[in-house]
Write an enzyme that holds these catalytic residues in place. Structure first.
Site, PDB file in Angstrom:
ATOM      1  N   HIS A  12     -49.587  -8.894  48.976  1.00 33.73           N
ATOM      2  CA  HIS A  12     -50.819  -8.467  48.292  1.00 33.73           C
ATOM      3  C   HIS A  12     -50.871  -6.937  48.226  1.00 33.73           C
ATOM      4  O   HIS A  12     -51.221  -6.344  47.203  1.00 33.73           O
ATOM      5  CB  HIS A  12     -52.055  -8.948  49.058  1.00 33.73           C
ATOM      6  N   HIS A  70     -47.200 -12.198  53.938  1.00 32.03           N
ATOM      7  CA  HIS A  70     -48.136 -12.585  52.878  1.00 32.03           C
ATOM      8  C   HIS A  70     -49.030 -11.402  52.485  1.00 32.03           C
ATOM      9  O   HIS A  70     -49.120 -11.028  51.307  1.00 32.03           O
ATOM     10  CB  HIS A  70     -48.993 -13.764  53.359  1.00 32.03           C
ATOM     11  N   GLU A  71     -49.665 -10.799  53.482  1.00 29.04           N
ATOM     12  CA  GLU A  71     -50.590  -9.692  53.181  1.00 29.04           C
ATOM     13  C   GLU A  71     -49.832  -8.470  52.662  1.00 29.04           C
ATOM     14  O   GLU A  71     -50.350  -7.735  51.824  1.00 29.04           O
ATOM     15  CB  GLU A  71     -51.440  -9.347  54.410  1.00 29.04           C
TER      16      GLU A  71
HETATM   17 ZN    ZN Z   1     -53.387 -14.437  49.766  1.00 35.57          ZN
END
Ligand code: ZN
Length: 511
Positions: free
Chosen positions: A268, A264-265
């Site tokens: 980003h 997830h990170e």
């Molecule tokens: Zn997020």
């Protein structure tokens, strides 16, 4: 005009430098700072944000924007300079509308509320923080009031995080999504639950960290331009395209925690690292909105990171890292475990499918609070009723209910939740467009090659930074306006197959 533009860029570059310096202080605070450092750090951070706000809202920047406006009209819409003038005007307008005395009042109230909330949550005691929340609602309404010309009280607050979105555009989008999700969740809730035992066999931290590094590198995270630390709440932070850091949380009794936080990170971070170097250090560097940012983390975490092609390559390697635990666990068992659907109480622990129901509950309730149709004292009952109605679960106490998220208690009420669901919706549409352009993406993924997808995202999303509004970026990247249909099709296909409820109506192409 060239000189004026250069002067504007220089000033806005200084604003970005101050913001990046404040971000470094925050990173240090969360990952390194000794506890006694808090009060000095609070003062230093406040000084930097004040200087950054002063510089952005200075008459000098306002004058340059006025003088350059006619010149901006003559430039092609999608060139860097025209985009800079558009975005700088918008940032300047918004920043100058809110008096600094109000910002100080709000920020003092927020720190106090956060402290009271931490204790109230611990004690599962909503009334303890109710008066503070009432005042937050009042301050949020006052904040919205500084931006006239919106149709709904929540619109200016949404505009801050997801520009171009309004209550009027979000309500039908969410209603359509809920209509599709509710029967799917209901059917799956009636099925046998997936066996998740293989994720909870006990996984040493060091080996998990090493596997996350391998995974992140294969996806495309460049450790020579980044760094990973451990923190209780995983996040990503950027100080420039060549320094984008992130954190994960590792739990020995839950393998999914670190794996999916890392993916997830990384999503980003890839967005931030992929912004065009031409925009680095300026106002246009960084993601365009909460929803778009979340679309990039969710795309990698869920659409890629919880897919069969992805694990076809990575699972044998995961087994190699944890032979004692996973030797006898088949890929299919692992795949089902990481995609288990279970209606639950806590948003941050929710599965891919039910997650949006949590978000939409918060969005509806905050609209009602700000409209004045729901009082703060009635909020816990309204919360619990909606959980029962939408997810079939009731919080045993307010700790697992209305007090669970920090957003309303450390920030304002309004604007912060819709981005999570918008992100999921956007992710499916963007991924669909990438697949249409490169039908070999999944085949490449099966061989551990993420670069085909990464290259497409870089070209169509990342490199533009903040140049285009989210709706425009979606249209440019996918050739269509934002729609929930691709997302619903993705969910119905994936979970229909997983839970053998394949006769669900799959919505057709968006009209
Ligand atoms: Zn997020």
């Amino acid at each position: 005009m060239r000189e004026k533009l250069a002067e504007l860029k220089r000033l806005l570059g200084e604003v970005s430098d101050l913001n990046a310096a404040a971000a470094v202080l925050y990173w240090d605070q969360v990952t390194q700072m000794p506890p006694q450092g808090a009060s000095a750090r609070g003062r230093q951070s406040a000084t930097l944000s004040r200087l950054s706000h002063q510089l952005l809202t200075s008459p000098q920047v306002g004058r340059l924007l006025d003088e350059l406006a006619p010149y901006g009209e003559t430039l092609p819409h999608d060139c860097d300079e025209a985009s800079l003038l558009r975005v700088a005007r918008r940032d300047w307008d918004r920043a100058t509308k809110v008096p600094s005395s109000f910002i100080a009042e709000l920020s003092a109230h927020q720190s106090e509320t956060y402290e009271v909330w931490s204790r109230a949550k611990e004690a599962a005691d909503f009334p303890r923080v109710a008066e503070h929340l009432k005042r937050t609602v009042e301050l949020s309404r006052r904040l919205a009031g500084f931006f006239p010309g919106f149709d709904h009280i929540v619109d200016p607050l949404i505009e801050e995080h997801d520009p171009g979105m309004t209550v009027a555009t979000l309500r039908p989008l969410f209603a359509e999504l809920r209509m599709g999700l509710a029967p799917l969740v209901e059917r799956i809730a009636a099925c046998d639950p997936a066996d998740e035992a293989c994720l909870h066999l006990g996984y040493p931290r060091a080996e998990q960290a090493a596997f996350c590094t391998f995974l992140q590198k294969r996806i495309g995270y460049d450790f020579s331009r980044g760094r990973r630390e451990i923190s209780p709440h995983p996040f990503t932070i950027s100080f420039g395209v060549n320094d984008v850091r992130l954190t994960v949380r590792i739990r020995e009794d839950d393998l999914g925690e670190a794996l999916f936080a890392a993916i997830h990170e990384t999503g980003h971070a890839l967005y931030e690292m992929g912004v065009s170097p031409d925009l680095d250090g300026g106002l246009l560097a960084g993601g365009v909105s909460s929803g778009m940012h979340e679309s990039q983390s969710r795309l990698w975490e869920n659409i890629v990171g919880r897919s069969r092609p992805f694990w076809a390559f990575f699972y044998p390697r995961l087994q190699g890292a944890f032979p004692g635990q996973l030797d006898d666990v088949a890929l299919e068992t692992f795949y089902r475990a990481i995609n288990a659907v279970r209606p639950s109480l806590i948003r941050t622990e929710a599965d891919e499918l039910t997650y949006n129901l949590h978000v939409m509950i918060r969005f509806d309730l905050e609209c009602q609070l700000l409209e004045g149709s729901l009082s703060v004292l009635d909020l816990p009952d309204a919360w619990n009723a909606r959980y029962e109605q939408d997810l079939g679960v009731t919080p045993p106490s307010d700790r697992e209910g209305v007090l669970q998220d920090v957003h309303w208690f450390g920030g304002i009420v309004g604007g912060a939740f819709q981005g999570y669901t918008l992100g999921n919706v956007m992710a499916a549409q963007i991924h669909g467009a990438a697949l249409a352009a490169h039908p070999n993406i999944e085949h490449d993924m099966e061989h551990g090659r993420c670069d085909t997808l990464l290259g497409w995202l870089g070209e169509h999303i990342y490199r533009h930074g903040r140049k285009f509004q989210p709706e425009e970026l979606i249209r440019r990247a996918t050739g269509a306006p934002l729609s929930v249909r691709p997302y619903m099709r993705y969910l119905a296909t994936k979970y229909g197959e997983l839970y053998n409820v394949g006769d669900l109506a799959v919505p057709g192409p968006s009209s």
